[in-house]
Design a protein around this motif. Structure first.
Motif, PDB file in Angstrom:
ATOM      1  N   LEU A   1       0.827  -1.211   0.000  1.00 40.13           N
ATOM      2  CA  LEU A   1       0.000   0.000   0.000  1.00 40.13           C
ATOM      3  C   LEU A   1       0.861   1.261   0.000  1.00 40.13           C
ATOM      4  O   LEU A   1       0.369   2.369   0.191  1.00 40.13           O
TER       5      LEU A   1
ATOM      6  N   SER B   1      -0.035   4.603  -1.904  1.00 38.52           N
ATOM      7  CA  SER B   1      -1.462   4.664  -2.254  1.00 38.52           C
ATOM      8  C   SER B   1      -1.971   6.040  -1.832  1.00 38.52           C
ATOM      9  O   SER B   1      -1.700   6.501  -0.726  1.00 38.52           O
TER      10      SER B   1
ATOM     11  N   ALA C   1      -6.256   1.941  -1.951  1.00 42.54           N
ATOM     12  CA  ALA C   1      -5.856   0.823  -1.088  1.00 42.54           C
ATOM     13  C   ALA C   1      -6.856  -0.325  -1.211  1.00 42.54           C
ATOM     14  O   ALA C   1      -6.472  -1.496  -1.329  1.00 42.54           O
TER      15      ALA C   1
ATOM     16  N   TRP D   1       0.334   1.493   4.195  1.00 46.49           N
ATOM     17  CA  TRP D   1      -0.645   2.591   4.116  1.00 46.49           C
ATOM     18  C   TRP D   1      -0.230   3.735   5.031  1.00 46.49           C
ATOM     19  O   TRP D   1       0.418   3.537   6.041  1.00 46.49           O
ATOM     20  N   ASP D   2      -0.641   4.928   4.645  1.00 46.41           N
ATOM     21  CA  ASP D   2      -0.276   6.115   5.408  1.00 46.41           C
ATOM     22  C   ASP D   2      -1.465   7.073   5.349  1.00 46.41           C
ATOM     23  O   ASP D   2      -1.672   7.770   4.350  1.00 46.41           O
ATOM     24  N   HIS D   3      -2.255   7.093   6.433  1.00 47.33           N
ATOM     25  CA  HIS D   3      -3.496   7.889   6.418  1.00 47.33           C
ATOM     26  C   HIS D   3      -3.232   9.382   6.290  1.00 47.33           C
ATOM     27  O   HIS D   3      -4.114  10.120   5.889  1.00 47.33           O
TER      28      HIS D   3
ATOM     29  N   VAL E   1      -7.862   5.996   0.228  1.00 47.08           N
ATOM     30  CA  VAL E   1      -8.298   4.735   0.809  1.00 47.08           C
ATOM     31  C   VAL E   1      -8.936   3.863  -0.279  1.00 47.08           C
ATOM     32  O   VAL E   1      -8.853   2.634  -0.235  1.00 47.08           O
TER      33      VAL E   1
ATOM     34  N   TRP F   1      -3.930  10.267   2.973  1.00 43.07           N
ATOM     35  CA  TRP F   1      -5.335  10.147   2.548  1.00 43.07           C
ATOM     36  C   TRP F   1      -6.094  11.336   3.116  1.00 43.07           C
ATOM     37  O   TRP F   1      -5.678  12.455   2.961  1.00 43.07           O
TER      38      TRP F   1
ATOM     39  N   TRP G   1      -4.393  -2.320  10.683  1.00 46.97           N
ATOM     40  CA  TRP G   1      -5.753  -2.059  10.197  1.00 46.97           C
ATOM     41  C   TRP G   1      -6.340  -3.416   9.819  1.00 46.97           C
ATOM     42  O   TRP G   1      -5.832  -4.087   8.909  1.00 46.97           O
TER      43      TRP G   1
ATOM     44  N   ARG H   1       0.448  -0.270   9.014  1.00 46.09           N
ATOM     45  CA  ARG H   1       0.758   1.090   8.579  1.00 46.09           C
ATOM     46  C   ARG H   1       2.228   1.192   8.155  1.00 46.09           C
ATOM     47  O   ARG H   1       3.063   0.383   8.570  1.00 46.09           O
TER      48      ARG H   1
END
Ligand code: ZN
Length: 585
Positions: A106, A109, A115, A137-139, A112, A142, A172, A165
């Motif tokens: 992710l 990305s 992702a 992932w890295d909010h 969301v 987002w 998550w 993350r």
């Protein structure tokens, strides 16, 4: 007369190399000449040529000198190209990164939704009920709020999904995964962690710090085949980026896999593996004893530090701060344990002679680590040097001739990993206590979007402050922190000298007073990293007697515009005297 003599000398010197010296030339394995060889020594000395025989460098000097003296099985005309020592990645999660290459990625990305699309693609090739795992992932890229299990349930109703993350400090999970972990309204937060909940008290799917173990612990371990495949991919990437040494967070068990690769002659990096600071001293010593019995070549595979965590990360707001985050009143992060407990553990392990490497992000976490190291030193001084168990020291220094007296108090070279936000009063303590600040410049450019609002205009001055740290004569090894960031030392160098992202933002650099010269940055990624693993006498510079771990670069890093560092790559990567990567081959 004089003229004739000159003539004769000239003729002789022209003929001699061919007629006489040809027979007396020393045979060696590899000669690089006609280049710009940046030795990375303290004076940033540059030479033209380097001679290698077997695993080691046997000479450096001018092209003429070395060509006259040696006959090499392979000669490379560098045509002016830059040569540096191989990169030493002082902080990497090599095995985790290797496995991540097989799972959902992710990284980068942008939403969301993106992702979810990547997870949905993996669902298609996975049987119902089987785990889907991923990372990156890295909010903050987002909508700057954590995603939820509902996002994942929409695309993966029949598979447990667990996605870590980018910083490794938050997980998550979807509903299927939470159900397998038996997480419901009644589940208590584990110590040092948090199960995020919605207004109704239901788990949202976000698991912070130690709470990650509730789901992460259920993910089946990778098969032997997957481990080998991932490792091969990661080693290939390391060769392509000129990484010849890694200081690895993967833990003791991974040495078994490395050993297998080493025996098969497939291990193209030198590995300094770390043990787990959380383990008991008994267990740590038992691992050292077991490890020593395998008699691995310590320049290829060895155990160095104990890796521990003092806090979480800035991105997840779990870093331990002396005062609340500027953008989150009342939240000062999550220390893993009390100062007293941390100090007790440091003192106990220091006394046995273990090098300790503590992850510390927040200014409070850095202070807690420094306090613990200070106490350990006090203890040692009071008790005299004999308080250090000399056998433990021998474990650490198996490949060097460092003795107990060589470095005095600083012998153990404790490290703080990241040293990301440091209170102004504490910089000097790194110097006084001889603590290494192991830093990863790419984090600064990844975090700069929100770091200032999170820290405030005052605290941010002590953040990612490698130049300030250097002004206190602190040793600063550089690392990539792969897979938190790409395993790309050129990105590290670029971040260190520009404080800009790949788009060149912001102009002039973020907190530009912290930029380093390219020469300093290269030395941090080579010599300083070697120092951090007690190996500065065998690698990290281009010098007689050192291992021939070298990179021939496509561009001259020392003269190009910083942005061009990002498009520079090895033309050759040389490891242990052998060419292990050649561009285009
Ligand atoms: Zn890390």
């Amino acid at each position: 007369m004089l003229k004739n003599l000159l003539k004769i000398t000239l003729v002789l010197s022209l003929c001699l190399p061919n007629l006489v010296l040809a027979q007396t030339k020393q045979k060696i394995s590899l000669l690089l000449y006609n280049g710009k060889v940046f030795t990375a020594d303290e004076k940033f000395t540059i030479v033209e040529a380097v001679a290698v025989d077997g695993e080691k460098i046997v000479a450096v000097g001018t092209s003429n000198e070395l060509k006259a003296r040696y006959q090499a099985a392979k000669e490379i005309d560098l045509q002016g190209k830059l040569v540096t020592p191989g990169f030493n990645d002082a902080h990497v999660h090599f095995f985790r990164g290797a496995l991540s290459l097989l799972n959902v990625s992710l990284f980068d990305s942008k939403t969301v939704e993106e992702a979810k699309t990547r997870v949905a693609a993996k669902v298609k090739e996975t049987k119902a009920g089987e785990w889907i795992i991923g990372r990156g992932w890295d909010h903050t890229r987002w909508a700057n709020k954590f995603p939820t299990r509902a996002n994942l349930d929409a695309v993966a109703p029949n598979n447990p999904v667990y996605l870590v993350r980018v910083d490794g400090h938050v997980g998550w999970a979807n509903s299927a995964a939470l159900k397998l972990a038996k997480i419901d309204k009644a589940t208590k937060n584990p110590e040092g962690g948090e199960i995020e909940r919605d207004a109704n008290g239901e788990a949202t799917g976000i698991l912070k710090e130690t709470a990650q173990g509730l789901v992460g612990g259920l993910v089946p371990p990778p098969t032997a085949e997957q481990q080998t495949k991932g490792m091969e991919l990661a080693l290939k990437m390391a060769r392509e980026y000129g990484i010849t040494s890694v200081q690895d967070n993967s833990g003791y068990e991974t040495t078994k896999l490395y050993r297998e690769f080493l025996r098969q002659n497939k291990l193209t990096v030198r590995v300094a593996e770390w043990q787990d600071f959380e383990d008991s001293v008994e267990k740590l010593k038992q691992q050292r004893t077991e490890f020593a019995a395998f008699k691995d070549n310590p320049s290829r595979l060895k155990l160095t530090a104990l890796k521990g965590y003092v806090d979480g990360t800035l991105g997840s707001k779990t870093a331990a701060m002396l005062a609340p985050f500027s953008d989150d009143a009342g939240n000062s992060g999550i220390p893993r344990r009390s100062s007293e407990e941390l100090t007790r553990m440091i003192v106990e392990r220091d006394k046995e002679g273990f090098q300790i490497a503590l992850h510390a992000i927040g200014d409070k976490a850095n202070r807690m680590a420094l306090d613990g190291f200070a106490e350990a030193r006090k203890n040692r001084q009071e008790g005299g040097r004999n308080q250090i168990n000399p056998n433990a020291l021998r474990f650490i220094n198996t490949n060097t001739d460092l003795g107990l007296t060589t470095y005095g108090d600083n012998l153990i070279r404790h490290r703080i990993e990241h040293a990301q936000v440091v209170n102004p009063a504490d910089f000097k303590r790194f110097e006084e206590l001889g603590i290494i600040a192991s830093m990863q410049p790419t984090h600064a450019v990844s975090d700069k979007r929100w770091a200032e609002s999170r820290l405030g205009e005052y605290r941010v001055l002590g953040a990612y402050a490698w130049h300030l740290m250097k002004s206190y004569n602190v040793h600063i090894p550089f690392g990539t922190d792969f897979p938190v960031e790409a395993i790309n030392p050129y990105a590290t160098l670029y971040a260190a000298v520009s404080r800009q992202d790949a788009e060149g933002i912001p102009a002039g650099g973020w907190q530009p007073q912290e930029r380093l010269s390219i020469e300093d940055a290269i030395r941090c990624h080579t010599y300083e990293s070697a120092y951090a693993e007690f190996a500065e006498k065998e690698k990290g510079e281009i010098k007689i007697g050192m291992f021939a771990d070298l990179i021939v670069h496509s561009k001259d890093l020392t003269t190009i515009e910083p942005r061009e560092i990002l498009t520079t790559a090895p033309v050759y990567t040389i490891f242990n005297g052998a060419i292990i990567y050649q561009r285009g081959n």
